[in-house]
Design a protein around this motif. Structure first.
Motif, PDB file in Angstrom:
ATOM      1  N   UNK A 106     -68.963  14.425   5.955  1.00 45.85           N
ATOM      2  CA  UNK A 106     -69.238  13.983   4.589  1.00 45.85           C
ATOM      3  C   UNK A 106     -67.964  13.382   4.023  1.00 45.85           C
ATOM      4  N   UNK A 107     -68.108  12.628   2.929  1.00 47.46           N
ATOM      5  CA  UNK A 107     -66.940  11.952   2.370  1.00 47.46           C
ATOM      6  C   UNK A 107     -65.882  12.906   1.869  1.00 47.46           C
ATOM      7  N   UNK A 108     -66.274  13.879   1.062  1.00 47.05           N
ATOM      8  CA  UNK A 108     -65.377  14.889   0.521  1.00 47.05           C
ATOM      9  C   UNK A 108     -66.210  15.948  -0.162  1.00 47.05           C
ATOM     10  N   UNK A 109     -65.596  16.991  -0.634  1.00 47.63           N
ATOM     11  CA  UNK A 109     -66.399  18.031  -1.262  1.00 47.63           C
ATOM     12  C   UNK A 109     -65.572  19.199  -1.741  1.00 47.63           C
ATOM     13  N   UNK A 110     -66.260  20.286  -2.059  1.00 51.07           N
ATOM     14  CA  UNK A 110     -65.601  21.479  -2.610  1.00 51.07           C
ATOM     15  C   UNK A 110     -66.199  22.737  -1.990  1.00 51.07           C
ATOM     16  N   UNK A 111     -65.391  23.737  -1.878  1.00 52.34           N
ATOM     17  CA  UNK A 111     -65.848  25.089  -1.582  1.00 52.34           C
ATOM     18  C   UNK A 111     -65.791  25.872  -2.896  1.00 52.34           C
ATOM     19  N   UNK A 112     -66.913  26.421  -3.307  1.00 54.02           N
ATOM     20  CA  UNK A 112     -67.037  27.210  -4.538  1.00 54.02           C
ATOM     21  C   UNK A 112     -66.745  26.405  -5.813  1.00 54.02           C
ATOM     22  N   UNK A 113     -67.090  25.145  -5.778  1.00 50.74           N
ATOM     23  CA  UNK A 113     -67.059  24.312  -6.976  1.00 50.74           C
ATOM     24  C   UNK A 113     -67.807  23.015  -6.669  1.00 50.74           C
ATOM     25  N   UNK A 114     -67.950  22.171  -7.688  1.00 51.59           N
ATOM     26  CA  UNK A 114     -68.579  20.864  -7.496  1.00 51.59           C
ATOM     27  C   UNK A 114     -67.757  19.791  -8.183  1.00 51.59           C
ATOM     28  N   UNK A 115     -67.762  18.598  -7.637  1.00 58.33           N
ATOM     29  CA  UNK A 115     -67.292  17.365  -8.272  1.00 58.33           C
ATOM     30  C   UNK A 115     -65.769  17.266  -8.431  1.00 58.33           C
ATOM     31  N   UNK A 116     -65.070  18.391  -8.642  1.00 57.65           N
ATOM     32  CA  UNK A 116     -63.678  18.329  -9.088  1.00 57.65           C
ATOM     33  C   UNK A 116     -62.706  17.792  -8.043  1.00 57.65           C
ATOM     34  N   UNK A 117     -63.110  17.670  -6.788  1.00 52.57           N
ATOM     35  CA  UNK A 117     -62.202  17.084  -5.796  1.00 52.57           C
ATOM     36  C   UNK A 117     -61.828  15.651  -6.171  1.00 52.57           C
ATOM     37  N   UNK A 118     -62.717  14.983  -6.936  1.00 51.14           N
ATOM     38  CA  UNK A 118     -62.463  13.611  -7.363  1.00 51.14           C
ATOM     39  C   UNK A 118     -61.220  13.514  -8.242  1.00 51.14           C
ATOM     40  N   UNK A 119     -60.894  14.582  -8.957  1.00 49.82           N
ATOM     41  CA  UNK A 119     -59.839  14.522  -9.972  1.00 49.82           C
ATOM     42  C   UNK A 119     -58.436  14.598  -9.397  1.00 49.82           C
ATOM     43  N   UNK A 120     -58.300  14.960  -8.128  1.00 46.86           N
ATOM     44  CA  UNK A 120     -56.967  15.078  -7.530  1.00 46.86           C
ATOM     45  C   UNK A 120     -56.585  13.753  -6.894  1.00 46.86           C
TER      46      UNK A 120
END
Length: 442
Positions: free
Chosen positions: A367-381
């Protein structure tokens, strides 16, 4: 004026852009509210503040990014010094989408300008107020030969794609991305495609369910679900389905009250066409929560769907709205069968406290990117690359990754002239055995 090679000019121009965006912060909030009633908090959090942060980061670091990078030379070329130069591509076309029309216009533009390119930006016609403001800020900041915004509908975008560009950056749907890729192929133009996909959100029985519910509701229903990296569907362990549904409902009411239509914190669907598409996907007997809609207001409430038919219309494509289907699984074979129905997604989310399960999911699924135990916030880094894989896109950007995307990496070897090792030159004679031995060392 040479826009491409003067790093000081690029930096000063981006500083001017930062100044103008700061001046227009109230206008940005007003424009997005006018286009689809986007809450001021979401506009500042997910649009203007991200652009401002990216600008500051780029201005601070762009000189070091642009500096030639010395790399270790090969002994085969002794004596030499080897470098990688970052060279602008030239004329860049950026086509931005409607769902985050300010942020997704300026982030690639900033990276392209920092790398030394000139830019033509085509913002979305579906957000006229925001696109007009974007164009105004660009006029106030840039020379027209350096950066310009071209307003208009899809026919304008089609005309732009017929022209020859040195690089094309597109954000939007997979279907339109294929059209862009085909147009780019005519001139062998390099491209970045930021597309979408059916993003799974897996919740296993070890997860912190209350926290999971809060983070899922936030990530899914922000911007009324019109987010390319929003969870598209939940895949929930059968043991915790009922408990999670109750927690999701409680979090939805906590966020938007008993009547989300009256909430100042819930956006609207972008236009009536999208509203009609979304409401047609809902089968009333499957509704667990929500489902209310008002066409005149382009309102569709946050909605939970009890989905047990993977062949339903809701499960055939990316939803891109405030509808969250809930599917269940009993074992990892069930997960494999469900995820295997779809192309590689732009994002994947997993809620679990089981580290071995986490490792297996990360190892087995692309997959392109993602989170463990969260959603969406990987975009902010900005230090993480953002981009898709397969049908969800190609290429990446954010921070230095964006600078590198819009830079051709030119390899240069600087060879010394004070000595010349002659073994490589003809006549070769008996040199073959020596060159074989030398090559064995490398």
């Amino acid at each position: 004026m040479h826009f491409s090679h003067d790093i000081r000019f690029r930096k000063e121009t981006l500083q001017k852009l930062l100044h103008n965006i700061l001046l227009h912060q109230a206008d940005i909030v007003e424009a997005l509210h006018k286009d689809f009633r986007k809450p001021a908090f979401e506009t500042i959090m997910s649009e203007s503040s991200i652009v401002i942060s990216d600008l500051k980061h780029t201005i601070k670091n762009m000189e070091s990014w642009a500096r030639p990078k010395k790399v270790r030379a090969s002994l085969l070329n002794f004596p030499s010094r080897d470098y990688i130069y970052s060279e602008p591509y030239g004329k860049v076309l950026v086509i931005s989408p409607w769902n985050y029309p300010f942020q997704l216009s300026f982030l690639p533009l900033i990276a392209a300008v920092a790398a030394g390119n000139s830019v033509v930006l085509k913002p979305s016609e579906l957000t006229p107020a925001t696109s007009a403001l974007v164009s105004k800020i660009i006029r106030e900041t840039f020379d027209v030969k350096h950066v310009v915004a071209v307003l208009g509908d899809a026919t304008i975008a089609a005309d732009l794609l017929k022209k020859k560009w040195d690089y094309i950056f597109f954000t939007g749907s997979t279907a339109v991305g294929k059209i862009v890729a085909k147009a780019a192929a005519e001139n062998l133009t390099p491209i970045t495609l930021e597309l979408g996909g059916k993003n799974p959100c897996i919740v296993d029985h070890t997860a912190n369910l209350k926290l999971a519910a809060r983070r899922i509701v936030w990530g899914k229903f922000m911007n009324a679900g019109q987010t390319c990296i929003a969870p598209d569907y939940l895949l929930v362990h059968t043991k915790i389905k009922g408990k999670l549904i109750a927690l999701l409902q409680a979090e939805m009411e906590q966020a938007y009250g008993g009547n989300p239509e009256a909430s100042p914190d819930f956006a609207r669907i972008i236009n009536s066409g999208h509203w009609k598409r979304l409401t047609a996907l809902i089968e009333p007997y499957k509704i667990l929560y929500g489902g209310q809609s008002v066409e005149a207001e382009r309102y569709l409430s946050p909605t939970l769907i009890d989905e047990f038919n993977v062949e339903s219309a809701l499960m055939k494509g990316e939803i891109f709205g405030p509808i969250l289907p809930i599917l269940t699984y009993e074992n990892e074979d069930d997960i494999r069968r469900t995820l295997g129905r779809y192309e590689k997604p732009l994002s994947l989310y997993l809620f679990t406290e089981n580290k071995e399960f986490e490792k297996r999911i990360l190892r087995h699924y692309s997959f392109g990117g993602g989170c463990i135990n969260d959603t969406v916030v990987h975009f902010s880094n900005k230090r993480l690359p953002f981009g898709g894989v397969g049908q969800s896109g190609m290429g990446m950007y954010h921070g230095k990754y964006g600078f590198d995307t819009f830079s051709h990496k030119k390899s240069v070897l600087k060879k010394a002239s004070w000595i010349d090792i002659t073994i490589r030159y003809a006549p070769y004679g008996k040199k073959l055995k020596w060159i074989k031995r030398i090559m064995e060392w490398f």
